[in-house]
Design a protein around this motif. Structure first.
Motif, short mmCIF file in Angstrom:
data_model
loop_
_atom_site.label_atom_id
_atom_site.label_comp_id
_atom_site.label_asym_id
_atom_site.label_seq_id
_atom_site.Cartn_x
_atom_site.Cartn_y
_atom_site.Cartn_z
N LEU A 34 -0.96 43.70 19.72
CA LEU A 34 0.11 44.78 20.30
C LEU A 34 0.85 45.61 19.11
CD1 LEU A 34 1.21 46.04 22.81
CD2 LEU A 34 2.92 44.39 22.72
N VAL A 35 1.06 44.86 18.07
CA VAL A 35 1.74 45.79 16.94
C VAL A 35 1.13 45.82 15.69
CG1 VAL A 35 4.12 45.52 15.76
CG2 VAL A 35 3.66 44.64 18.23
N ASP A 36 0.82 44.47 14.87
CA ASP A 36 0.50 44.48 13.83
C ASP A 36 -1.02 45.23 13.41
OD1 ASP A 36 2.57 42.76 13.22
OD2 ASP A 36 1.55 41.18 13.36
N THR A 37 -1.96 44.96 14.18
CA THR A 37 -3.15 45.42 13.96
C THR A 37 -3.32 46.99 14.08
OG1 THR A 37 -4.50 43.50 14.39
CG2 THR A 37 -5.67 45.41 14.62
N PRO A 38 -2.76 47.69 15.35
CA PRO A 38 -2.71 48.92 15.59
C PRO A 38 -1.98 49.51 14.90
CG PRO A 38 -1.41 47.71 17.46
CD PRO A 38 -2.12 46.76 16.67
N LYS A 39 -0.62 49.22 14.34
CA LYS A 39 0.17 49.98 13.22
C LYS A 39 -1.00 50.37 12.02
CE LYS A 39 4.59 49.49 13.08
NZ LYS A 39 5.81 48.78 12.80
N ALA A 40 -1.36 49.40 11.69
CA ALA A 40 -2.16 49.58 10.36
C ALA A 40 -3.28 50.48 10.52
CB ALA A 40 -2.74 48.17 9.75
N LEU A 41 -4.24 50.14 11.72
CA LEU A 41 -5.32 50.89 11.95
C LEU A 41 -5.16 52.21 12.08
CD1 LEU A 41 -8.42 50.61 12.39
CD2 LEU A 41 -8.05 50.30 14.89
N PHE A 42 -4.04 52.51 12.92
CA PHE A 42 -3.73 54.00 13.22
C PHE A 42 -2.69 54.65 12.35
CE2 PHE A 42 -5.62 52.21 17.02
CZ PHE A 42 -6.48 53.24 17.22
N GLY A 43 -2.34 54.08 11.40
CA GLY A 43 -1.47 54.67 10.32
C GLY A 43 0.01 54.87 10.71
N PHE A 44 0.50 54.11 11.65
CA PHE A 44 2.10 54.23 11.98
C PHE A 44 2.75 53.16 10.85
CE2 PHE A 44 0.09 54.57 16.36
CZ PHE A 44 0.63 55.84 16.48
N ARG A 45 3.97 53.66 10.64
CA ARG A 45 4.72 53.23 9.63
C ARG A 45 6.11 52.84 10.33
NH1 ARG A 45 4.05 56.89 4.21
NH2 ARG A 45 1.82 56.70 4.16
N ALA A 86 10.59 53.43 27.87
CA ALA A 86 10.97 52.40 29.13
C ALA A 86 10.51 51.14 28.96
CB ALA A 86 10.73 53.14 30.44
N HIS A 87 9.27 50.92 28.14
CA HIS A 87 8.86 49.63 28.28
C HIS A 87 8.90 48.86 26.74
CE1 HIS A 87 7.08 51.21 31.81
NE2 HIS A 87 7.11 50.18 32.30
N GLY A 88 9.77 49.50 25.82
CA GLY A 88 10.00 48.89 24.56
C GLY A 88 8.95 49.22 23.64
N LEU A 89 8.05 50.03 23.97
CA LEU A 89 6.94 50.40 22.74
C LEU A 89 7.45 51.47 21.98
CD1 LEU A 89 3.99 50.01 25.03
CD2 LEU A 89 4.82 48.36 23.80
N GLY A 90 6.87 51.48 20.52
CA GLY A 90 7.21 52.50 19.65
C GLY A 90 6.28 53.61 19.49
N TYR A 91 4.91 53.46 19.69
CA TYR A 91 3.72 54.37 19.35
C TYR A 91 2.98 54.50 20.44
CZ TYR A 91 6.26 53.04 15.21
OH TYR A 91 7.22 53.00 14.26
N THR A 131 12.66 55.23 16.48
CA THR A 131 12.03 54.10 17.18
C THR A 131 12.39 52.82 16.62
OG1 THR A 131 10.29 54.38 15.41
CG2 THR A 131 9.82 55.43 17.45
N ALA A 132 13.71 52.76 15.92
CA ALA A 132 14.08 51.73 15.26
C ALA A 132 13.97 50.41 16.46
CB ALA A 132 15.65 51.74 15.01
N GLY A 133 13.41 49.31 15.82
CA GLY A 133 13.37 48.08 16.63
C GLY A 133 12.06 48.28 17.70
N MET A 134 11.35 49.27 17.58
CA MET A 134 10.24 49.45 18.49
C MET A 134 8.88 49.26 17.81
SD MET A 134 12.06 52.26 21.08
CE MET A 134 10.60 52.39 22.05
N GLY A 135 7.94 48.51 18.13
CA GLY A 135 6.70 48.37 17.20
C GLY A 135 5.60 48.40 18.04
N GLY A 136 5.57 48.12 19.21
CA GLY A 136 4.38 47.92 20.03
C GLY A 136 3.44 49.26 19.96
N VAL A 137 2.29 49.25 20.14
CA VAL A 137 1.33 50.55 20.15
C VAL A 137 0.64 50.42 21.46
CG1 VAL A 137 -0.20 52.08 19.13
CG2 VAL A 137 1.25 50.48 17.73
N ASP A 138 0.48 51.57 22.07
CA ASP A 138 -0.44 51.83 23.27
C ASP A 138 -1.67 52.60 22.73
OD1 ASP A 138 -1.97 52.50 25.38
OD2 ASP A 138 -0.32 52.86 26.60
N THR A 139 -2.85 51.98 22.54
CA THR A 139 -3.88 52.61 21.82
C THR A 139 -4.93 53.55 22.58
OG1 THR A 139 -5.26 50.83 21.86
CG2 THR A 139 -3.76 50.83 20.09
N HIS A 140 -4.54 53.74 23.85
CA HIS A 140 -5.30 54.46 24.70
C HIS A 140 -4.44 55.05 25.85
CE1 HIS A 140 -9.79 55.49 26.04
NE2 HIS A 140 -9.03 55.83 26.91
N ALA A 141 -4.39 56.36 25.73
CA ALA A 141 -3.79 57.10 26.90
C ALA A 141 -4.05 58.72 26.77
CB ALA A 141 -2.20 56.96 26.90
#
Length: 272
Positions: free
Chosen positions: A261-272, A48-53, A6-16
């Motif tokens: 899209l990136v900073d808050t969800p990565k911290a809240l959901f424990g993505f690194r 496909a949409h440039g999201l990491g998580y 996921t290099a260079g990909m940071g965005g998080v979709d928090t509900h699917a």
């Protein structure tokens, strides 16, 4: 499909959601799987949409059976987290075991129910406390006008709270819905987050107005974005790109969008 970088990909979709037909379904369900949706399909959409998580939310129609969800998390342990449906009585140890499998929160899907549990009962107070001790948040999907019956008990327990789909205020009252006012107060505590997601579930309300009210109350650091993919019972006319474009309309400021899209969800959901 093997797990990919996921290099260079940071965005998080928090509900699917992922789902599979042919499994036992809850008698109380208000929807059911129209097709099989496997995690590989979701990962391909993120790529496909440039999201990491992504965060997979347990659908209500499986009741307390989280097997499909846990199988998906095991396949993509660095890219996926989940929220699970658990029964009252779950112990701290049982919840900690779920966390070790990628579960970040427990879900209360109490919407569209003829009768709802008492959030202030001893069994639910114990469940909220166990979630807090296990390091899990409490994800709530409930009609906004009913949130004042639940939010105080959750806040008193000390557990972090995540509210689905703009916190679902009464369409006739919008930002003046007493439940939405309670959500704004909860955002100010610093222990509550709200997902900007599923505008088609808002009964015609302007999601941008709701988003701006929540930004004023809690800041971008307490808002999340989600696609609600694959849009169960609302599939017609949806596109993933359209869901991402919605965020730019609701939150025009690029710095705020990055936080959401990136900073808050990565911290809240424990993505690194």
């Amino acid at each position: 499909m093997p797990e990919t970088s996921t290099a260079g990909m940071g965005g998080v979709d928090t509900h699917a959601h992922v789902m599979r037909r042919g499994l036992a379904l809850s008698a109380e369900r208000h929807s059911e799987p129209a097709r099989d949706v496997e995690p590989e399909e979701f990962i391909a959409i993120l790529d496909a949409h440039g999201l990491g998580y992504g965060v997979l939310t347990a659908p209500s129609f499986y009741g307390f059976d989280n097997s499909v969800l846990l199988e998906a998390l095991a396949k993509f342990p660095t890219r996926l987290r989940g929220t699970a449906n658990v029964a009252p009585g779950a112990t701290v140890g049982e919840l900690a075991a779920l966390k070790a499998q990628g579960i970040a929160g427990i879900r209360l899907n109490w919407t569209k129910k003829a009768a709802r549990p008492d959030a202030g009962s001893p069994e639910y107070r114990a469940l909220f406390a166990a979630a807090r001790e296990a390091g899990l948040h409490l994800e709530i999907f409930l009609e906004g006008p009913l949130l004042p019956t639940l939010l105080p008990h959750a806040l008193d327990s000390g557990v972090d709270i995540v509210l689905d789909h703009f916190a679902a205020p009464d369409p006739a009252l919008g930002v003046n819905c007493p439940g939405f006012r309670a959500v704004l107060a909860a955002l100010e505590t610093g222990r509550c987050w709200v997902k900007l997601s599923a505008p088609y579930r808002l009964g015609g309300q302007d999601p941008a107005v709701l988003a701006q009210a929540m930004l004023a109350a809690g800041g971008a650091g307490h808002l999340l974005w989600a696609s609600d993919w694959p849009w169960i019972s609302h599939e017609e006319g949806r596109s993933y790109a359209g869901c991402l474009a919605d965020l730019a309309e609701w939150v025009p400021d690029p710095a705020q969008r990055r936080t959401i899209l990136v900073d808050t969800p990565k911290a809240l959901f424990g993505f690194r």
